[in-house]
Design a protein around this motif. Structure first.
Motif, short mmCIF file in Angstrom:
data_model
loop_
_atom_site.label_atom_id
_atom_site.label_comp_id
_atom_site.label_asym_id
_atom_site.label_seq_id
_atom_site.Cartn_x
_atom_site.Cartn_y
_atom_site.Cartn_z
N GLY A 50 11.99 58.30 5.11
CA GLY A 50 12.94 57.47 5.84
C GLY A 50 13.37 58.13 7.14
N CYS A 51 13.92 57.34 8.04
CA CYS A 51 14.26 57.83 9.38
C CYS A 51 15.66 58.42 9.47
N ILE A 109 19.19 61.47 12.64
CA ILE A 109 20.50 62.11 12.78
C ILE A 109 20.35 63.53 13.30
N ASP A 110 19.35 64.26 12.81
CA ASP A 110 19.10 65.62 13.31
C ASP A 110 18.77 65.60 14.80
N GLU A 121 15.54 48.34 5.59
CA GLU A 121 15.70 48.14 7.03
C GLU A 121 14.56 48.79 7.82
N ALA A 122 13.36 48.44 7.45
CA ALA A 122 12.17 48.95 8.13
C ALA A 122 11.55 47.86 8.99
N LEU A 149 9.33 59.39 15.47
CA LEU A 149 9.68 60.38 14.45
C LEU A 149 8.74 60.34 13.25
N HIS A 150 7.75 59.44 13.27
CA HIS A 150 6.77 59.33 12.19
C HIS A 150 7.47 59.13 10.84
N CYS A 151 8.35 58.14 10.82
CA CYS A 151 9.08 57.81 9.60
C CYS A 151 9.01 56.31 9.38
N CYS A 152 9.61 55.83 8.29
CA CYS A 152 9.51 54.41 7.96
C CYS A 152 10.78 53.97 7.26
N GLY A 153 11.43 52.95 7.83
CA GLY A 153 12.68 52.48 7.25
C GLY A 153 13.81 53.45 7.52
N TYR A 154 14.98 53.12 6.97
CA TYR A 154 16.12 54.01 7.20
C TYR A 154 16.22 55.05 6.10
#
Length: 219
Positions: free
Chosen positions: A149-150, A155-156, A134-135, A123-128
């Motif tokens: 954040g992810c 969720i989507d 929480e990464a 998803l090309h994100c980092c951490g929550y």
């Protein structure tokens, strides 16, 4: 029977192929499903594999006109039905009732460092919430990373994939019920010598066909 059974074979085989493609990470974001929806994926794979096996037994009963095969086929269709609706119920319940809370708990307790890393990469994100919460540290995810954040994209993604999952499963249910009813009726109507033997009647030799064969041989 010959009208509905091919449909059962087709959607069982299609379901198995779809599950295997996810297992082999062929589709885009399939790795997220392997990490975040492992339970649903395993049950769906088992259900589809059992459906393919049941369809082979059904074809044997139809082609051989054998009551024993058809009886086993009818019984296994009920097991397939139970296995079919299980992932549909799980995905519907997961999406409908507090999906955000379930995803929060999954990220914190169940995914682990490797699972979080795989979702971050997909998803090309980092951490929550952000890179500081929480990464899993990687080349693209670190304390000062500019990636979002992810939570929101994850969720989507779950909301979309879970809805598609149970819609597909529940759309198959009417066809499955029809196959079960028809198979039960057909298995009860094959009664002569408990299935007329292993060879279909159309392919057996009788006195007339033997006479023709002997006449042609004599000529």
């Amino acid at each position: 029977m010959l009208t509905l059974h091919p449909q059962f074979s087709v959607y069982s085989l299609a379901g198995l192929i779809a599950c295997l493609l996810v297992h082999f990470n062929v589709w885009t974001h399939a790795d997220i499903i392997r990490v975040g929806n492992q339970e649903e994926l395993i049950i769906s794979t088992v259900a589809a594999a059992l459906g393919v096996l049941t369809s082979l037994i059904g074809w044997s009963g139809i082609l051989l006109n054998n009551r024993a095969f058809l009886a086993v086929y009818s019984f296994m269709l009920w097991i397939c039905f139970a296995m079919l609706v299980t992932p549909g119920y799980i995905t519907y319940k997961k999406r409908t009732f507090n999906l955000e809370g379930k995803v929060n708990a999954q990220w914190s307790r169940n995914l682990g460092l490797d699972g979080r890393l795989r979702i971050q990469n997909q998803l090309h994100c980092c951490g929550y919430f952000n890179p500081g919460i929480e990464a899993t540290v990687s080349q693209t995810c670190y304390a000062r990373s500019l990636q979002p954040g992810c939570k929101a994209p994850y969720i989507d993604f779950e909301r979309v994939i879970l809805e598609r999952w149970y819609v597909v499963v529940f759309s198959i249910v009417p066809a499955q019920l029809a196959v079960m009813v028809v198979a039960l009726l057909c298995s009860n109507h094959v009664t002569y010598r408990f299935g007329k033997g292993m060879m279909p009647k159309a392919y057996r030799l009788n006195m007339n066909s033997m006479a023709v064969i002997m006449d042609n041989y004599a000529k």
